[in-house]
Design a protein around this motif. Structure first.
Motif, PDB file in Angstrom:
ATOM      1  N   MET A 193       6.712  20.501   4.520  1.00  0.00           N
ATOM      2  CA  MET A 193       5.976  19.396   3.920  1.00  0.00           C
ATOM      3  C   MET A 193       6.665  18.972   2.623  1.00  0.00           C
ATOM      4  N   ARG A 194       6.827  17.661   2.453  1.00  0.00           N
ATOM      5  CA  ARG A 194       7.510  17.137   1.296  1.00  0.00           C
ATOM      6  C   ARG A 194       6.594  17.159   0.085  1.00  0.00           C
ATOM      7  N   LYS A 195       7.149  17.538  -1.058  1.00  0.00           N
ATOM      8  CA  LYS A 195       6.385  17.552  -2.297  1.00  0.00           C
ATOM      9  C   LYS A 195       6.112  16.115  -2.746  1.00  0.00           C
ATOM     10  N   ARG A 196       4.890  15.844  -3.157  1.00  0.00           N
ATOM     11  CA  ARG A 196       4.505  14.498  -3.580  1.00  0.00           C
ATOM     12  C   ARG A 196       5.079  14.209  -4.961  1.00  0.00           C
ATOM     13  N   ASP A 197       5.695  13.057  -5.068  1.00  0.00           N
ATOM     14  CA  ASP A 197       6.249  12.554  -6.315  1.00  0.00           C
ATOM     15  C   ASP A 197       5.094  12.175  -7.242  1.00  0.00           C
ATOM     16  N   ASN A 198       5.253  12.387  -8.533  1.00  0.00           N
ATOM     17  CA  ASN A 198       4.220  12.027  -9.504  1.00  0.00           C
ATOM     18  C   ASN A 198       3.988  10.523  -9.572  1.00  0.00           C
ATOM     19  N   ASN A 199       4.942   9.733  -9.065  1.00  0.00           N
ATOM     20  CA  ASN A 199       4.790   8.278  -9.059  1.00  0.00           C
ATOM     21  C   ASN A 199       4.120   7.779  -7.786  1.00  0.00           C
ATOM     22  N   GLN A 200       3.791   8.671  -6.872  1.00  0.00           N
ATOM     23  CA  GLN A 200       3.097   8.291  -5.654  1.00  0.00           C
ATOM     24  C   GLN A 200       1.615   8.594  -5.813  1.00  0.00           C
ATOM     25  N   LEU A 201       0.820   7.870  -5.057  1.00  0.00           N
ATOM     26  CA  LEU A 201      -0.623   8.073  -5.112  1.00  0.00           C
ATOM     27  C   LEU A 201      -1.135   8.637  -3.802  1.00  0.00           C
ATOM     28  N   THR A 202      -2.129   9.507  -3.906  1.00  0.00           N
ATOM     29  CA  THR A 202      -2.831   9.977  -2.723  1.00  0.00           C
ATOM     30  C   THR A 202      -3.704   8.818  -2.231  1.00  0.00           C
ATOM     31  N   PRO A 203      -4.192   8.874  -1.000  1.00  0.00           N
ATOM     32  CA  PRO A 203      -5.087   7.808  -0.533  1.00  0.00           C
ATOM     33  C   PRO A 203      -6.310   7.599  -1.436  1.00  0.00           C
ATOM     34  N   LYS A 204      -6.920   8.676  -1.923  1.00  0.00           N
ATOM     35  CA  LYS A 204      -8.093   8.565  -2.816  1.00  0.00           C
ATOM     36  C   LYS A 204      -7.703   7.901  -4.132  1.00  0.00           C
ATOM     37  N   GLU A 205      -6.543   8.302  -4.678  1.00  0.00           N
ATOM     38  CA  GLU A 205      -6.081   7.703  -5.925  1.00  0.00           C
ATOM     39  C   GLU A 205      -5.831   6.208  -5.738  1.00  0.00           C
ATOM     40  N   GLU A 206      -5.237   5.857  -4.612  1.00  0.00           N
ATOM     41  CA  GLU A 206      -4.945   4.455  -4.350  1.00  0.00           C
ATOM     42  C   GLU A 206      -6.231   3.634  -4.198  1.00  0.00           C
ATOM     43  N   GLU A 207      -7.244   4.188  -3.533  1.00  0.00           N
ATOM     44  CA  GLU A 207      -8.536   3.503  -3.412  1.00  0.00           C
ATOM     45  C   GLU A 207      -9.126   3.214  -4.788  1.00  0.00           C
ATOM     46  N   LEU A 208      -9.082   4.216  -5.659  1.00  0.00           N
ATOM     47  CA  LEU A 208      -9.638   4.037  -7.003  1.00  0.00           C
ATOM     48  C   LEU A 208      -8.811   3.041  -7.812  1.00  0.00           C
ATOM     49  N   MET A 209      -7.493   3.063  -7.652  1.00  0.00           N
ATOM     50  CA  MET A 209      -6.651   2.099  -8.360  1.00  0.00           C
ATOM     51  C   MET A 209      -6.970   0.672  -7.908  1.00  0.00           C
ATOM     52  N   GLN A 210      -7.216   0.492  -6.601  1.00  0.00           N
ATOM     53  CA  GLN A 210      -7.557  -0.844  -6.102  1.00  0.00           C
ATOM     54  C   GLN A 210      -8.850  -1.336  -6.768  1.00  0.00           C
ATOM     55  N   LEU A 211      -9.844  -0.461  -6.857  1.00  0.00           N
ATOM     56  CA  LEU A 211     -11.101  -0.826  -7.528  1.00  0.00           C
ATOM     57  C   LEU A 211     -10.866  -1.096  -9.008  1.00  0.00           C
ATOM     58  N   LEU A 212     -10.061  -0.274  -9.631  1.00  0.00           N
ATOM     59  CA  LEU A 212      -9.775  -0.428 -11.054  1.00  0.00           C
ATOM     60  C   LEU A 212      -9.071  -1.754 -11.320  1.00  0.00           C
ATOM     61  N   TRP A 213      -8.022  -2.073 -10.536  1.00  0.00           N
ATOM     62  CA  TRP A 213      -7.312  -3.339 -10.725  1.00  0.00           C
ATOM     63  C   TRP A 213      -8.250  -4.534 -10.580  1.00  0.00           C
ATOM     64  N   GLU A 214      -9.228  -4.408  -9.696  1.00  0.00           N
ATOM     65  CA  GLU A 214     -10.140  -5.523  -9.441  1.00  0.00           C
ATOM     66  C   GLU A 214     -11.233  -5.650 -10.509  1.00  0.00           C
ATOM     67  N   HIS A 215     -11.635  -4.532 -11.138  1.00  0.00           N
ATOM     68  CA  HIS A 215     -12.813  -4.543 -12.008  1.00  0.00           C
ATOM     69  C   HIS A 215     -12.583  -3.997 -13.409  1.00  0.00           C
ATOM     70  N   GLU A 216     -11.356  -3.756 -13.803  1.00  0.00           N
ATOM     71  CA  GLU A 216     -11.120  -3.128 -15.101  1.00  0.00           C
ATOM     72  C   GLU A 216     -11.471  -4.017 -16.280  1.00  0.00           C
ATOM     73  N   PRO A 217     -11.786  -3.410 -17.416  1.00  0.00           N
ATOM     74  CA  PRO A 217     -12.012  -1.975 -17.639  1.00  0.00           C
ATOM     75  C   PRO A 217     -13.360  -1.570 -17.052  1.00  0.00           C
ATOM     76  N   ILE A 218     -13.458  -0.291 -16.715  1.00  0.00           N
ATOM     77  CA  ILE A 218     -14.648   0.165 -15.986  1.00  0.00           C
ATOM     78  C   ILE A 218     -14.949   1.629 -16.297  1.00  0.00           C
ATOM     79  N   VAL A 219     -16.231   1.969 -16.254  1.00  0.00           N
ATOM     80  CA  VAL A 219     -16.660   3.358 -16.445  1.00  0.00           C
ATOM     81  C   VAL A 219     -16.812   4.027 -15.077  1.00  0.00           C
TER      82      VAL A 219
END
Length: 128
Positions: free
Chosen positions: A1-27
């Motif tokens: 299994m390949r080690k994940r790069d720190n510049n890559q996002l997991t699926p959960k991280e990417e989901e949250l980033m999509q929400l953040l980009w759409e609604h930032e700043p956010i709690v």
């Protein structure tokens, strides 16, 4: 299994980033509220946001005793890099190979290919 790069996002991280980009700043509580069902637990979202902050994708400000999160990476920059990495990893860096795969898998029509050709031709006119 390949080690994940720190510049890559997991699926959960990417989901949250999509929400953040759409609604930032956010709690965190608002992120949980915006999340589709089944909603993750507050602590889960908080942990992922801290991980995203460690990776350099988000920052926060303290507002009224709560952390308000914002992105530190522009969505367009992330999309370009991620797409380039995808093409490199799955098509040996060949954009032609990626488009060919879309055609072979019936994901792209001749009409769409013609539209791409026009886009390429017009881009050449504007850049030259």
């Amino acid at each position: 299994m390949r080690k994940r790069d720190n510049n890559q996002l997991t699926p959960k991280e990417e989901e949250l980033m999509q929400l953040l980009w759409e609604h930032e700043p956010i709690v965190i509580s608002k992120l949980v509220e915006l999340y589709p069902d089944p909603k993750p637990h507050f602590n889960t979202v908080s942990t992922v946001m801290k991980r995203l902050e460690t990776k350099g994708f988000v920052g926060h400000n303290e507002v009224g005793g709560s952390f308000q999160y914002f992105s530190t990476v522009k969505k367009d920059n992330f999309r370009k890099k991620s797409f380039g990495d995808f093409i490199k990893n799955y098509f040996g860096g060949s954009y032609y190979g990626a488009v060919s795969a879309l055609v072979e898998d019936d994901k792209m029509s001749a009409e769409e290919l013609n539209e791409l050709l026009e886009l390429i031709k017009n881009k050449g006119k504007h850049n030259g």
